[in-house]
Scaffold this motif. Structure first.
Motif, PDB file in Angstrom:
ATOM      1  N   VAL A 155      -7.828  16.554 -72.759  1.00 60.08           N
ATOM      2  CA  VAL A 155      -6.905  17.041 -71.586  1.00 60.08           C
ATOM      3  C   VAL A 155      -7.936  17.409 -70.324  1.00 60.08           C
ATOM      4  O   VAL A 155      -8.746  17.978 -70.514  1.00 60.08           O
ATOM      5  CB  VAL A 155      -6.009  18.300 -71.817  1.00 60.08           C
ATOM      6  CG1 VAL A 155      -5.222  18.464 -70.618  1.00 60.08           C
ATOM      7  CG2 VAL A 155      -5.184  17.918 -72.875  1.00 60.08           C
ATOM      8  N   GLU A 156      -7.427  16.926 -69.239  1.00 62.76           N
ATOM      9  CA  GLU A 156      -8.326  16.998 -68.018  1.00 62.76           C
ATOM     10  C   GLU A 156      -7.274  17.600 -66.951  1.00 62.76           C
ATOM     11  O   GLU A 156      -6.173  17.231 -67.109  1.00 62.76           O
ATOM     12  CB  GLU A 156      -9.075  15.906 -67.354  1.00 62.76           C
ATOM     13  CG  GLU A 156     -10.096  15.341 -68.285  1.00 62.76           C
ATOM     14  CD  GLU A 156     -10.630  14.044 -67.783  1.00 62.76           C
ATOM     15  OE1 GLU A 156     -11.403  13.844 -67.003  1.00 62.76           O
ATOM     16  OE2 GLU A 156      -9.860  12.940 -67.862  1.00 62.76           O
ATOM     17  N   GLY A 157      -7.864  18.562 -66.090  1.00 62.16           N
ATOM     18  CA  GLY A 157      -6.996  19.274 -65.098  1.00 62.16           C
ATOM     19  C   GLY A 157      -7.747  19.669 -63.861  1.00 62.16           C
ATOM     20  O   GLY A 157      -8.741  19.836 -63.733  1.00 62.16           O
ATOM     21  N   GLN A 158      -6.865  19.594 -62.632  1.00 60.42           N
ATOM     22  CA  GLN A 158      -7.336  20.110 -61.442  1.00 60.42           C
ATOM     23  C   GLN A 158      -6.301  20.864 -60.706  1.00 60.42           C
ATOM     24  O   GLN A 158      -5.080  20.482 -60.882  1.00 60.42           O
ATOM     25  CB  GLN A 158      -7.700  18.860 -60.657  1.00 60.42           C
ATOM     26  CG  GLN A 158      -8.006  18.952 -59.225  1.00 60.42           C
ATOM     27  CD  GLN A 158      -8.130  17.801 -58.269  1.00 60.42           C
ATOM     28  OE1 GLN A 158      -6.999  17.407 -57.894  1.00 60.42           O
ATOM     29  NE2 GLN A 158      -9.201  16.921 -58.244  1.00 60.42           N
ATOM     30  N   LEU A 159      -6.507  21.613 -59.784  1.00 57.00           N
ATOM     31  CA  LEU A 159      -5.600  22.394 -59.058  1.00 57.00           C
ATOM     32  C   LEU A 159      -6.043  22.192 -57.561  1.00 57.00           C
ATOM     33  O   LEU A 159      -7.324  22.546 -57.345  1.00 57.00           O
ATOM     34  CB  LEU A 159      -5.534  24.024 -59.433  1.00 57.00           C
ATOM     35  CG  LEU A 159      -4.532  24.503 -58.478  1.00 57.00           C
ATOM     36  CD1 LEU A 159      -3.004  24.337 -58.850  1.00 57.00           C
ATOM     37  CD2 LEU A 159      -4.852  26.193 -58.560  1.00 57.00           C
ATOM     38  N   ARG A 160      -5.136  22.207 -56.776  1.00 53.78           N
ATOM     39  CA  ARG A 160      -5.123  22.304 -55.263  1.00 53.78           C
ATOM     40  C   ARG A 160      -4.311  23.119 -54.816  1.00 53.78           C
ATOM     41  O   ARG A 160      -3.081  23.015 -55.095  1.00 53.78           O
ATOM     42  CB  ARG A 160      -5.200  20.847 -54.483  1.00 53.78           C
ATOM     43  CG  ARG A 160      -6.112  19.858 -54.770  1.00 53.78           C
ATOM     44  CD  ARG A 160      -5.791  18.412 -54.068  1.00 53.78           C
ATOM     45  NE  ARG A 160      -6.926  17.605 -54.351  1.00 53.78           N
ATOM     46  CZ  ARG A 160      -6.821  16.147 -54.001  1.00 53.78           C
ATOM     47  NH1 ARG A 160      -6.011  15.676 -53.410  1.00 53.78           N
ATOM     48  NH2 ARG A 160      -7.800  15.400 -54.244  1.00 53.78           N
ATOM     49  N   ASP A 182     -10.046  23.424 -57.472  1.00 53.51           N
ATOM     50  CA  ASP A 182     -10.547  23.844 -58.477  1.00 53.51           C
ATOM     51  C   ASP A 182     -10.512  22.784 -59.606  1.00 53.51           C
ATOM     52  O   ASP A 182      -9.265  22.506 -60.162  1.00 53.51           O
ATOM     53  CB  ASP A 182     -10.049  25.254 -59.273  1.00 53.51           C
ATOM     54  CG  ASP A 182     -10.777  25.554 -60.501  1.00 53.51           C
ATOM     55  OD1 ASP A 182     -12.311  25.336 -60.428  1.00 53.51           O
ATOM     56  OD2 ASP A 182     -10.398  26.070 -61.426  1.00 53.51           O
ATOM     57  N   PRO A 183     -11.628  22.039 -60.213  1.00 54.60           N
ATOM     58  CA  PRO A 183     -13.006  22.484 -59.684  1.00 54.60           C
ATOM     59  C   PRO A 183     -13.277  21.585 -58.337  1.00 54.60           C
ATOM     60  O   PRO A 183     -12.823  20.863 -57.809  1.00 54.60           O
ATOM     61  CB  PRO A 183     -13.877  21.775 -61.001  1.00 54.60           C
ATOM     62  CG  PRO A 183     -12.936  20.424 -61.205  1.00 54.60           C
ATOM     63  CD  PRO A 183     -11.312  20.922 -61.009  1.00 54.60           C
ATOM     64  N   ALA A 184     -14.617  22.194 -57.885  1.00 56.21           N
ATOM     65  CA  ALA A 184     -15.113  21.884 -56.644  1.00 56.21           C
ATOM     66  C   ALA A 184     -15.528  20.239 -56.696  1.00 56.21           C
ATOM     67  O   ALA A 184     -15.797  19.955 -57.894  1.00 56.21           O
ATOM     68  CB  ALA A 184     -16.220  22.314 -56.108  1.00 56.21           C
ATOM     69  N   GLY A 185     -15.272  19.572 -55.541  1.00 56.75           N
ATOM     70  CA  GLY A 185     -15.768  18.107 -55.931  1.00 56.75           C
ATOM     71  C   GLY A 185     -14.611  17.364 -55.086  1.00 56.75           C
ATOM     72  O   GLY A 185     -13.962  17.609 -54.038  1.00 56.75           O
ATOM     73  N   GLY A 186     -14.791  15.853 -55.444  1.00 55.25           N
ATOM     74  CA  GLY A 186     -13.807  14.888 -54.831  1.00 55.25           C
ATOM     75  C   GLY A 186     -12.504  14.932 -55.728  1.00 55.25           C
ATOM     76  O   GLY A 186     -12.287  15.884 -56.331  1.00 55.25           O
ATOM     77  N   GLU A 187     -11.731  13.900 -55.198  1.00 59.10           N
ATOM     78  CA  GLU A 187     -10.402  13.792 -55.910  1.00 59.10           C
ATOM     79  C   GLU A 187     -10.361  13.889 -57.441  1.00 59.10           C
ATOM     80  O   GLU A 187      -9.561  14.209 -58.024  1.00 59.10           O
ATOM     81  CB  GLU A 187      -9.768  12.525 -55.040  1.00 59.10           C
ATOM     82  CG  GLU A 187      -8.247  12.318 -55.766  1.00 59.10           C
ATOM     83  CD  GLU A 187      -7.527  11.109 -55.075  1.00 59.10           C
ATOM     84  OE1 GLU A 187      -6.150  10.794 -55.303  1.00 59.10           O
ATOM     85  OE2 GLU A 187      -7.903  10.778 -53.913  1.00 59.10           O
ATOM     86  N   LYS A 188     -11.151  12.960 -57.906  1.00 57.63           N
ATOM     87  CA  LYS A 188     -11.255  12.684 -59.276  1.00 57.63           C
ATOM     88  C   LYS A 188     -12.004  14.012 -60.281  1.00 57.63           C
ATOM     89  O   LYS A 188     -12.128  13.711 -61.455  1.00 57.63           O
ATOM     90  CB  LYS A 188     -11.887  11.405 -59.691  1.00 57.63           C
ATOM     91  CG  LYS A 188     -11.096  10.348 -59.089  1.00 57.63           C
ATOM     92  CD  LYS A 188     -11.606   8.772 -59.237  1.00 57.63           C
ATOM     93  CE  LYS A 188     -10.805   7.657 -58.961  1.00 57.63           C
ATOM     94  NZ  LYS A 188     -11.518   6.449 -59.217  1.00 57.63           N
ATOM     95  N   SER A 189     -12.587  14.791 -59.385  1.00 56.54           N
ATOM     96  CA  SER A 189     -13.309  16.012 -60.175  1.00 56.54           C
ATOM     97  C   SER A 189     -12.315  16.823 -60.832  1.00 56.54           C
ATOM     98  O   SER A 189     -11.312  17.102 -60.448  1.00 56.54           O
ATOM     99  CB  SER A 189     -13.859  17.049 -59.174  1.00 56.54           C
ATOM    100  OG  SER A 189     -14.679  16.211 -58.498  1.00 56.54           O
ATOM    101  N   MET A 190     -12.461  16.867 -62.190  1.00 58.60           N
ATOM    102  CA  MET A 190     -11.397  17.436 -63.129  1.00 58.60           C
ATOM    103  C   MET A 190     -12.242  18.364 -64.150  1.00 58.60           C
ATOM    104  O   MET A 190     -13.402  18.198 -64.452  1.00 58.60           O
ATOM    105  CB  MET A 190     -10.689  16.441 -64.098  1.00 58.60           C
ATOM    106  CG  MET A 190      -9.882  15.413 -63.273  1.00 58.60           C
ATOM    107  SD  MET A 190      -8.456  15.755 -62.554  1.00 58.60           S
ATOM    108  CE  MET A 190      -7.375  15.312 -63.992  1.00 58.60           C
TER     109      MET A 190
END
Length: 208
Positions: free
Chosen positions: A56-61, A36-44
């Protein structure tokens, strides 16, 4: 003799069962994950402070972390002494972990323009695993990270085993940069192990 290991199988069935977004890691031991969010490694996901000078940007795997024991099975009839090991479907379980990514940007001249990513930052990562109806908290992780670079990743072990086929869950997550704000997100996870049982059943039929 049985031994426990963590592993994942690269199956198209797994991709369907672990929707919405499944990314297959190059390293089999890491297994599939939901992002989350969907997409590639740099999707935030991102948010700006009220003065529009800091972002601030963030991503969860979410790594489900399937676990199982292996059992010894006989080899090909022409070589019965050549034993092989395969997964035991009766020992399947999940042990999730949470991988957070963050990025902190500062505008130097104009609002939302000419940003830089520098210095070190206090970052707090947090995730809660709930039943899909939101009524029950099953697991929770929280970690305070001091003096971290403006862009980074941190994987946090969940420390909790989840039984197979116990329904759908929601993962609620957040990344906080103190003084800037808290970015939040969520994703759904289905705890079905059917794709692994199917794979093990096919494997049992092989004679090598």
């Amino acid at each position: 003799m049985k031994r426990t290991r963590t592993a994942a199988l690269a199956l198209a069935a797994a991709a369907a069962a672990l929707a919405p977004v499944l990314v297959q890691q190059a390293t089999a031991a890491e297994g599939p994950y939901l992002q989350d969010p969907a997409g590639g490694e740099k999707s935030m996901k991102s948010m700006w402070t009220e003065d529009e000078m800091h972002k601030v940007e963030g991503q969860l795997r979410f790594h489900p972390g399937v676990q199982y024991k292996t059992v010894t099975r006989p080899g090909h009839p022409a070589a019965p002494d050549h034993e092989r090991r395969s997964g035991d479907p009766d020992t399947l379980a999940w042990e999730p972990s949470y991988e957070f990514a963050w990025s902190v940007s500062d505008s130097t001249v104009l609002k939302k323009a000419v940003t830089v990513k520098e210095g070190t930052h206090p970052i707090v990562v947090h995730a809660v695993l709930r039943r899909a109806n939101g009524s029950s908290k099953v697991a929770e992780v929280r970690k305070e990270l001091q003096d971290r670079p403006a862009t980074g990743r941190e994987k946090v072990a969940g420390g909790r085993r989840i039984a197979c086929d116990t329904g759908e869950y929601t993962v609620e997550w957040s990344v906080t940069r103190s003084g800037y704000g808290t970015l939040t997100g969520s994703l759904r996870w289905d705890s079905s192990c059917e794709q692994y049982r199917t794979a093990f059943a096919r494997d049992h039929g092989k004679q090598r």
